[in-house]
Design a protein around this motif. Structure first.
Motif, PDB file in Angstrom:
ATOM      1  N   ARG A  38       0.838  -1.200   0.000  1.00  0.00           N
ATOM      2  CA  ARG A  38       0.000   0.000   0.000  1.00  0.00           C
ATOM      3  C   ARG A  38       0.879   1.258   0.000  1.00  0.00           C
ATOM      4  N   THR A  39       1.874   1.290   0.895  1.00  0.00           N
ATOM      5  CA  THR A  39       2.757   2.462   0.998  1.00  0.00           C
ATOM      6  C   THR A  39       3.494   2.688  -0.319  1.00  0.00           C
ATOM      7  N   ASP A  40       3.955   1.608  -0.890  1.00  0.00           N
ATOM      8  CA  ASP A  40       4.686   1.673  -2.167  1.00  0.00           C
ATOM      9  C   ASP A  40       3.816   2.232  -3.287  1.00  0.00           C
ATOM     10  N   ILE A  41       2.583   1.725  -3.365  1.00  0.00           N
ATOM     11  CA  ILE A  41       1.665   2.143  -4.435  1.00  0.00           C
ATOM     12  C   ILE A  41       1.316   3.626  -4.276  1.00  0.00           C
ATOM     13  N   ILE A  42       1.062   4.028  -3.026  1.00  0.00           N
ATOM     14  CA  ILE A  42       0.643   5.409  -2.779  1.00  0.00           C
ATOM     15  C   ILE A  42       1.732   6.414  -3.180  1.00  0.00           C
ATOM     16  N   LYS A  43       2.995   5.986  -3.088  1.00  0.00           N
ATOM     17  CA  LYS A  43       4.100   6.863  -3.509  1.00  0.00           C
ATOM     18  C   LYS A  43       3.956   7.273  -4.973  1.00  0.00           C
ATOM     19  N   GLY A  44       3.340   6.422  -5.786  1.00  0.00           N
ATOM     20  CA  GLY A  44       3.184   6.710  -7.224  1.00  0.00           C
ATOM     21  C   GLY A  44       1.863   7.371  -7.581  1.00  0.00           C
ATOM     22  N   ILE A  45       1.108   7.780  -6.564  1.00  0.00           N
ATOM     23  CA  ILE A  45      -0.201   8.400  -6.835  1.00  0.00           C
ATOM     24  C   ILE A  45      -0.195   9.848  -6.346  1.00  0.00           C
ATOM     25  N   PRO A  46      -0.224  10.827  -7.262  1.00  0.00           N
ATOM     26  CA  PRO A  46      -0.168  12.238  -6.840  1.00  0.00           C
ATOM     27  C   PRO A  46      -1.214  12.615  -5.784  1.00  0.00           C
ATOM     28  N   LEU A  47      -2.405  12.036  -5.826  1.00  0.00           N
ATOM     29  CA  LEU A  47      -3.411  12.384  -4.808  1.00  0.00           C
ATOM     30  C   LEU A  47      -3.200  11.610  -3.494  1.00  0.00           C
ATOM     31  N   SER A  48      -2.138  10.841  -3.424  1.00  0.00           N
ATOM     32  CA  SER A  48      -1.668  10.199  -2.183  1.00  0.00           C
ATOM     33  C   SER A  48      -2.671   9.311  -1.458  1.00  0.00           C
ATOM     34  N   ARG A  49      -3.516   8.645  -2.193  1.00  0.00           N
ATOM     35  CA  ARG A  49      -4.396   7.652  -1.566  1.00  0.00           C
ATOM     36  C   ARG A  49      -4.867   6.673  -2.628  1.00  0.00           C
ATOM     37  N   LEU A  50      -5.355   5.510  -2.171  1.00  0.00           N
ATOM     38  CA  LEU A  50      -6.004   4.574  -3.093  1.00  0.00           C
ATOM     39  C   LEU A  50      -7.414   5.104  -3.359  1.00  0.00           C
ATOM     40  N   GLY A  51      -8.030   4.596  -4.423  1.00  0.00           N
ATOM     41  CA  GLY A  51      -9.400   5.019  -4.706  1.00  0.00           C
ATOM     42  C   GLY A  51     -10.395   4.228  -3.889  1.00  0.00           C
ATOM     43  N   ASP A  52     -11.609   4.762  -3.739  1.00  0.00           N
ATOM     44  CA  ASP A  52     -12.665   3.916  -3.188  1.00  0.00           C
ATOM     45  C   ASP A  52     -13.808   3.812  -4.190  1.00  0.00           C
ATOM     46  N   ALA A  53     -14.696   2.862  -3.907  1.00  0.00           N
ATOM     47  CA  ALA A  53     -15.729   2.518  -4.890  1.00  0.00           C
ATOM     48  C   ALA A  53     -16.546   3.747  -5.306  1.00  0.00           C
ATOM     49  N   ARG A  54     -16.787   4.653  -4.359  1.00  0.00           N
ATOM     50  CA  ARG A  54     -17.569   5.864  -4.671  1.00  0.00           C
ATOM     51  C   ARG A  54     -16.882   6.751  -5.705  1.00  0.00           C
ATOM     52  N   ASP A  55     -15.536   6.730  -5.704  1.00  0.00           N
ATOM     53  CA  ASP A  55     -14.814   7.552  -6.688  1.00  0.00           C
ATOM     54  C   ASP A  55     -15.189   7.135  -8.112  1.00  0.00           C
ATOM     55  N   VAL A  56     -15.348   5.839  -8.320  1.00  0.00           N
ATOM     56  CA  VAL A  56     -15.720   5.347  -9.658  1.00  0.00           C
ATOM     57  C   VAL A  56     -17.226   5.525  -9.872  1.00  0.00           C
ATOM     58  N   ALA A  57     -18.016   5.265  -8.836  1.00  0.00           N
ATOM     59  CA  ALA A  57     -19.474   5.431  -8.937  1.00  0.00           C
ATOM     60  C   ALA A  57     -19.827   6.856  -9.376  1.00  0.00           C
ATOM     61  N   ASN A  58     -19.075   7.840  -8.862  1.00  0.00           N
ATOM     62  CA  ASN A  58     -19.352   9.242  -9.221  1.00  0.00           C
ATOM     63  C   ASN A  58     -19.159   9.485 -10.720  1.00  0.00           C
ATOM     64  N   ILE A  59     -18.173   8.810 -11.306  1.00  0.00           N
ATOM     65  CA  ILE A  59     -17.934   8.973 -12.750  1.00  0.00           C
ATOM     66  C   ILE A  59     -19.042   8.271 -13.542  1.00  0.00           C
ATOM     67  N   TYR A  60     -19.444   7.083 -13.085  1.00  0.00           N
ATOM     68  CA  TYR A  60     -20.584   6.418 -13.725  1.00  0.00           C
ATOM     69  C   TYR A  60     -21.830   7.323 -13.659  1.00  0.00           C
ATOM     70  N   LEU A  61     -22.004   8.002 -12.522  1.00  0.00           N
ATOM     71  CA  LEU A  61     -23.177   8.875 -12.375  1.00  0.00           C
ATOM     72  C   LEU A  61     -23.135  10.004 -13.408  1.00  0.00           C
ATOM     73  N   PHE A  62     -21.972  10.607 -13.555  1.00  0.00           N
ATOM     74  CA  PHE A  62     -21.798  11.667 -14.563  1.00  0.00           C
ATOM     75  C   PHE A  62     -22.149  11.131 -15.953  1.00  0.00           C
ATOM     76  N   LEU A  63     -21.621   9.938 -16.282  1.00  0.00           N
ATOM     77  CA  LEU A  63     -21.847   9.377 -17.620  1.00  0.00           C
ATOM     78  C   LEU A  63     -23.307   8.959 -17.828  1.00  0.00           C
ATOM     79  N   ALA A  64     -23.964   8.526 -16.761  1.00  0.00           N
ATOM     80  CA  ALA A  64     -25.360   8.108 -16.871  1.00  0.00           C
ATOM     81  C   ALA A  64     -26.294   9.299 -17.004  1.00  0.00           C
ATOM     82  N   SER A  65     -25.885  10.433 -16.455  1.00  0.00           N
ATOM     83  CA  SER A  65     -26.786  11.587 -16.380  1.00  0.00           C
ATOM     84  C   SER A  65     -26.671  12.469 -17.616  1.00  0.00           C
TER      85      SER A  65
END
Ligand code: NAD
Length: 252
Positions: A206-233
């Motif tokens: 986890r620590t290793d992966i987060i080093k390569g992510i500018p927003l410094s965290r893993l994603g959660d399911a809602r992050d993707v759900a929000n994009i699906y919502l945009f595309l559905a609407s």
């Protein structure tokens, strides 16, 4: 209420911590009536029963193996006879397998490609006629950062290939069905904490992966759900053939 009056079908939405389930919850909060299709039919039914009901009527949950064309067609028949029209299809079901190229068997290859890529063709074929006859709709297709990077932590090369195939399939469908009002887009998540990934990560990974992510965290399911919502609407009314990254900046 971005989806008031709309009906939506989501595949792979039974798993409790998954992206599909979070999407179903978000869509129901936004007023949609939902059909949840999943290989796990019992959990799909249970998920449909636990979603908040709105004035459009109850949600439904059905077993459907997206890699089986006959099951996709009969699920579509059942949904269309319950809902009349379908406005949104979220092609979200998927599986992974962390193996290397030389270890992929013929059966592994077919299973991963059939569920992740062919399933998107079969389910889209099953619902497009209804969308076309009702003046249009929106289809979102799940791909992955694995398609763009040529590999991920949990997906093998066959997973990368299938998820890359999704991008071409979605663009081809966007071109073909744009004139009848059907938009088709893809979503490419980075590392999202769900059952596919969450339980398998050590603290060190986890620590290793987060080093390569500018927003410094893993994603959660809602992050993707929000994009699906945009595309559905209708907020995305002029967006088709697009690929939307949801990865915290992992590819910058
Ligand atoms: P998950 O395992 O929580 O959910 C996947 C769902 O798909 C489950 O409910 C499962 O029962 C269902 N499913 C599996 N095979 C099926 C089949 N043949 N027919 C119908 N349903 C089937 O995983 P998740 O992380 O929520 O994944 C959702 C999608 O997002 C998948 O396509 C996955 O490849 C993709 N994705 C996930 C990540 C991540 O980091 N979690 C990253 C990129 C892409």
């Amino acid at each position: 209420m971005l989806l008031k009056g709309k009906t939506a079908v989501i595949s792979g939405a039974a798993s409790k911590r998954g992206i599909g389930r979070a999407t179903a919850e978000l869509f129901a909060e936004h007023g949609a009536r939902l059909a949840i299709l999943d290989l796990d039919g019992e959990s799909a039914k249970e998920a449909a029963q636990t979603l908040p009901v709105n004035d459009q009527g109850s949600h439904i949950g059905l077993r459907c193996d997206v890699s089986n064309k006959a099951e996709c067609d009969s699920a579509a028949q059942a949904v269309v006879s319950a809902f009349g029209k379908v406005d949104v299809l979220i092609n979200n079901a998927g599986i992974t397998q962390p193996v290397k190229t030389l270890d992929i068997t013929e059966a592994d290859w077919h299973r991963i490609v059939d569920v992740n890529m062919t399933g998107i063709l079969f389910l889209s074929q099953a619902f497009i006629p209804n969308m076309r006859d009702n003046g249009g709709g929106s289809i979102a297709c799940i791909s992955s950062v694995s398609a763009q990077r040529g590999g991920g932590i949990f997906g093998g090369p066959h997973y990368s290939a299938a998820k890359a195939g999704v991008l071409g399939l979605a663009k081809a469908m966007a071109r073909e069905f744009g004139p009848v009002g059907i938009r088709v887009n893809s979503v490419t998540p980075g590392l999202i904490q769900t059952d596919i990934t969450g339980g398998k990560l050590t603290d060190e990974m986890r620590t290793d992966i987060i080093k390569g992510i500018p927003l410094s965290r893993l994603g959660d399911a809602r992050d993707v759900a929000n994009i699906y919502l945009f595309l559905a609407s209708d907020l995305s009314a002029y967006v088709t053939g697009a690929v939307i990254d949801v990865n915290g900046g992992m590819l910058i």
